[in-house]
Design an enzyme around this catalytic site. Structure first.
Site, PDB file in Angstrom:
ATOM      1  N   HIS A   1      48.614 -82.436 -36.334  1.00 56.82           N
ATOM      2  CA  HIS A   1      49.076 -81.097 -36.699  1.00 56.82           C
ATOM      3  C   HIS A   1      50.010 -80.643 -35.597  1.00 56.82           C
ATOM      4  CE1 HIS A   1      48.904 -77.218 -38.791  1.00 56.82           C
ATOM      5  NE2 HIS A   1      49.202 -76.767 -37.581  1.00 56.82           N
ATOM      6  N   CYS A   2      51.247 -80.309 -35.971  1.00 53.90           N
ATOM      7  CA  CYS A   2      52.242 -79.955 -34.959  1.00 53.90           C
ATOM      8  C   CYS A   2      52.512 -78.452 -34.989  1.00 53.90           C
ATOM      9  CB  CYS A   2      53.533 -80.717 -35.228  1.00 53.90           C
ATOM     10  SG  CYS A   2      54.872 -80.199 -34.157  1.00 53.90           S
ATOM     11  N   PRO A   3      52.166 -77.716 -33.909  1.00 56.99           N
ATOM     12  CA  PRO A   3      52.422 -76.274 -33.920  1.00 56.99           C
ATOM     13  C   PRO A   3      53.914 -75.938 -33.960  1.00 56.99           C
ATOM     14  CG  PRO A   3      51.640 -76.979 -31.765  1.00 56.99           C
ATOM     15  CD  PRO A   3      51.502 -78.156 -32.682  1.00 56.99           C
TER      16      PRO A   3
END
Ligand SMILES: [Zn+2]
Ligand SMILES: [Zn+2]
Length: 260
Positions: free
Chosen positions: A121-123
């Site tokens: 999951h990439c912010p």
């Protein structure tokens, strides 16, 4: 439309846009236009703006594309039994989102969904990187690495020019803007090129970030690097591989995807 309502991710995504637009502003209005060299400014200005626009377009596509979320709440006992009888496979369900979990899918606690071939999951893109948006994420890291490299070269040229001809007349604000751009470009060049490299490696070897981390046993068939690349960027090879506007044609879907 797919959009993750996560405060931290939204802040990161806004910061990303701010940083790209800041670089665009400093390159055009602090370095190129005041330089007085028409050809140098025009060529560099067009190349930089084009790459920056592609970076932002890739960012939008990566953020707003469903990364491969598995339908929620279909893991009822009866439905699983029917599917197991027809497909002959053992099916797993995710207790957190109550969905039938296809092989290689993982549950993301930020997206609150199971994501097919979830990498991480990439912010920065406020989304998961998964089966359906990995191409856009890779393009985003590539274009950000390219604009970072380009701005770094322009900043170095600008300061080299200052050593030859006295630039002491430049204001402190100009210097601060340039130094900040140089630092930003250096940090993001290292960060995004490392990310681009790891992503390409994981695509070529067909092993997601999570699978590498968990050292999962390989249950899926080994394919050639070329086939793995086409699975992410589309089939056949074309200039569309580098375009965030072209949706990759991923060929035949998972054999039991239509059922869940
Ligand atoms: Zn789940
Ligand atoms: Zn996620």
């Amino acid at each position: 439309m797919w959009f993750i309502r996560d405060g931290c991710g939204i802040v990161f995504a806004v910061v990303t846009w701010f940083l790209v637009l800041y670089a665009e502003f400093v390159v055009l209005f602090v370095m190129l236009i005041p330089s007085g060299d028409y050809m140098y400014s025009a060529i560099n200005g067009i190349v930089f703006s084009l790459l920056a626009a592609l970076a932002l377009a890739s960012h939008c596509r990566a953020m707003l594309t469903d990364p491969g979320a598995v339908p929620k709440g279909n893991a009822t006992k009866e439905f699983i039994e029917i599917l197991q009888l027809t497909s002959g496979q053992v099916l797993y369900n995710c207790p957190k989102c109550c969905s039938i979990k296809p092989d290689r899918a993982h549950h993301c606690r930020v997206c609150k969904r199971c994501i097919r071939k979830m990498d991480h999951h990439c912010p920065w893109i406020n989304n998961c990187v998964g089966e359906k948006n990995q191409k856009y994420f890779v393009l985003f890291t590539m274009y950000v690495a390219l604009i970072s490299l380009h701005s770094l070269i322009l900043v170095v040229f600008h300061f080299m020019h200052c050593f030859e001809e006295d630039c002491s007349s430049s204001s402190a604000t100009t210097m601060t803007l340039l130094i900040f751009l140089g630092l930003e470009a250096l940090v993001f060049l290292i960060f995004t090129s490392a990310m681009f490299g790891t992503q390409m490696l994981s695509i070529c070897t067909d092993e997601t970030g999570i699978e590498q981390l968990k050292k999962e046993d390989r249950r899926w068939a080994k394919k050639t690097t070329w086939v793995n690349l086409k699975a992410v960027f589309g089939h056949p090879f074309s200039l569309g591989w580098a375009s965030p506007f072209v949706m990759p044609d991923q060929g035949k879907a998972d054999p039991y995807q239509h059922m869940i």
